[in-house]
Design an enzyme around this catalytic site. Structure first.
Site, PDB file in Angstrom:
ATOM      1  N   LYS A  62      35.427  35.996  31.452  1.00 52.99           N
ATOM      2  CA  LYS A  62      36.645  36.663  30.976  1.00 52.99           C
ATOM      3  C   LYS A  62      37.394  35.737  30.035  1.00 52.99           C
ATOM      4  O   LYS A  62      37.826  36.157  28.959  1.00 52.99           O
ATOM      5  CB  LYS A  62      37.568  37.012  32.154  1.00 52.99           C
ATOM      6  CG  LYS A  62      37.177  38.285  32.869  1.00 52.99           C
ATOM      7  CD  LYS A  62      37.987  38.450  34.141  1.00 52.99           C
ATOM      8  CE  LYS A  62      37.319  39.441  35.063  1.00 52.99           C
ATOM      9  NZ  LYS A  62      37.791  39.391  36.437  1.00 52.99           N
ATOM     10  N   GLN A 106      41.784  38.001  40.564  1.00 49.10           N
ATOM     11  CA  GLN A 106      40.364  38.227  40.851  1.00 49.10           C
ATOM     12  C   GLN A 106      40.162  38.585  42.328  1.00 49.10           C
ATOM     13  O   GLN A 106      40.702  37.940  43.214  1.00 49.10           O
ATOM     14  CB  GLN A 106      39.576  36.956  40.480  1.00 49.10           C
ATOM     15  CG  GLN A 106      38.072  37.066  40.656  1.00 49.10           C
ATOM     16  CD  GLN A 106      37.420  38.069  39.728  1.00 49.10           C
ATOM     17  OE1 GLN A 106      37.905  38.323  38.628  1.00 49.10           O
ATOM     18  NE2 GLN A 106      36.337  38.665  40.167  1.00 49.10           N
ATOM     19  N   ASP A 129      44.187  45.595  35.389  1.00 50.97           N
ATOM     20  CA  ASP A 129      43.148  46.118  36.286  1.00 50.97           C
ATOM     21  C   ASP A 129      43.419  47.581  36.663  1.00 50.97           C
ATOM     22  O   ASP A 129      42.545  48.247  37.207  1.00 50.97           O
ATOM     23  CB  ASP A 129      43.123  45.301  37.587  1.00 50.97           C
ATOM     24  CG  ASP A 129      41.955  44.334  37.660  1.00 50.97           C
ATOM     25  OD1 ASP A 129      40.913  44.614  37.047  1.00 50.97           O
ATOM     26  OD2 ASP A 129      42.098  43.306  38.356  1.00 50.97           O
TER      27      ASP A 129
HETATM   28  N1  GUN Z   1      36.129  41.606  41.297  1.00 51.33           N
HETATM   29  C1  GUN Z   1      35.064  42.385  40.990  1.00 51.33           C
HETATM   30  N2  GUN Z   1      35.406  43.347  40.111  1.00 51.33           N
HETATM   31  C2  GUN Z   1      36.727  43.164  39.845  1.00 51.33           C
HETATM   32  C3  GUN Z   1      37.635  43.828  38.982  1.00 51.33           C
HETATM   33  O1  GUN Z   1      37.326  44.798  38.287  1.00 51.33           O
HETATM   34  N3  GUN Z   1      38.904  43.325  38.977  1.00 51.33           N
HETATM   35  C4  GUN Z   1      39.271  42.257  39.735  1.00 51.33           C
HETATM   36  N4  GUN Z   1      40.538  41.854  39.671  1.00 51.33           N
HETATM   37  N5  GUN Z   1      38.449  41.621  40.541  1.00 51.33           N
HETATM   38  C5  GUN Z   1      37.169  42.067  40.583  1.00 51.33           C
END
Ligand code: GUN
Length: 313
Positions: A62, A106, A129
């Site tokens: 990311k 996360q 998100d």
């Molecule tokens: N962990 C796995 N997929 C995601 C996601 O789409 N967002 C977040 N914040 N954590 C994740």
């Protein structure tokens, strides 16, 4: 596809990596315009708590892609044993930090953390998100808001095959808050007839056989078999499961989806591979959401990037 399988797929294999790369390219252009015309550089803050190796990989990817798109990336690492109050304090500081337009915590979080409390602490305007109840509600009522990245990626991939999904029988396997429920809402907004199937569904193969469009997000390796799928269906595989691969050597593993690719790709009209399907779309959509959040915070009209179809390139 030969590294994946000896059998040539009959279905079109949807190239999620290429579609995500085009989306990311368009986002880079939007960021350049935001910077030069409006003097705004979108910024994304990512909070990682603990040292889960898979999460560390996601967070690193990311950060790399955020910077590559011309945005600012702010990484915050908290010890896995830090108290909940430390995480909430950090979110509160980021909520009032004008350079952080997006905030992502996360998942998964350590067991002592109340995930709902954490999601609700994020300013909905910065909730890239789309997990805050305000954004969940906006999606359900059809109001503009921030939509979770993986579900959005699924829709973009399905529409790359069939731009108008109106009237399609869509079946979603999985009812998670991260994928199953939001993707069902998005499909409804695309005028599909939507069924959400899950672990307690009776006659799952029979339900799946109705689908013109199948979204598999069950978290069960190779659950969907070829004889479950309607000929010509669009199959979007959200699963990422690491399984033993003794055929590749002792102790070796491989990634598989929730769909048995070899058999389903003989029946479906189009199918996403794993890896290289939905996965790359998740980060691309997160970048998109960060630009949308920055525009909205600064009162700038957000223009949806046009992603040319693979066939048009
Ligand atoms: N962990 C796995 N997929 C995601 C996601 O789409 N967002 C977040 N914040 N954590 C994740």
């Amino acid at each position: 596809m030969t590294e994946r399988s000896e059998i040539e797929p009959v279905a079109r294999v949807i190239n999620g990596k290429a579609i995500a790369a085009r989306l990311t390219g368009e986002i880079g252009k939007a960021v350049a315009t935001l910077r030069s015309v409006h003097g705004v550089q979108p910024g994304l803050a990512v909070i990682l708590m603990g040292d889960d190796p898979a999460s560390q990989v996601y967070v690193r990817n990311k950060a790399r892609q955020t910077v590559a798109a011309g945005m600012q990336s702010f990484d915050h690492n908290l010890d896995g044993s830090a108290p909940e109050s430390e995480l909430l304090d950090l979110i509160s500081r980021l909520n009032s930090d004008p350079s952080a337009h997006g905030i992502l915590v996360q998942l998964p979080l350590p067991d002592h953390i109340n995930v709902n409390l954490v999601m609700e602490a994020i300013d909905p305007a910065k909730d890239v998100d789309g997990f805050h109840p305000v954004n969940v509600g906006r999606l359900a009522t059809g109001e503009a808001g921030l939509v979770p990245g993986t579900p959005l990626g699924c829709i973009i991939l399905a529409k790359d095959v069939t731009p108008d999904l109106t009237g399609h029988e869509a079946v979603v396997i999985g009812r998670s808050n991260i994928v199953g429920k939001p993707v069902a809402q998005l499909l409804l907004a695309e005028n599909c007839t939507v069924t959400i199937a899950h672990s307690r569904t009776r006659d799952l193969p029979g339900v799946v056989r109705r689908a013109d469009l199948l979204i598999a997000a069950a978290g069960v390796p190779e659950l969907v078999q070829g004889d479950w799928v309607k000929p010509g269906a669009i199959v979007i595989d959200v699963g990422i499961n690491r399984v033993p691969a003794p055929e590749r050597g002792e102790g070796k593993t491989k990634l598989v989806g929730d769909v048995a690719f070899d058999s389903v790709s003989q029946v479906a009209g189009a199918i996403t591979p794993v890896p290289g399907g939905v996965g790359p779309m998740t980060i691309a959509c997160l970048m998109r959401n960060t630009v949308q959040a920055a525009c909205s915070i600064h009162g700038i009209d957000y223009v949806e990037p046009i992603v040319d179809s693979e066939k048009a390139v």
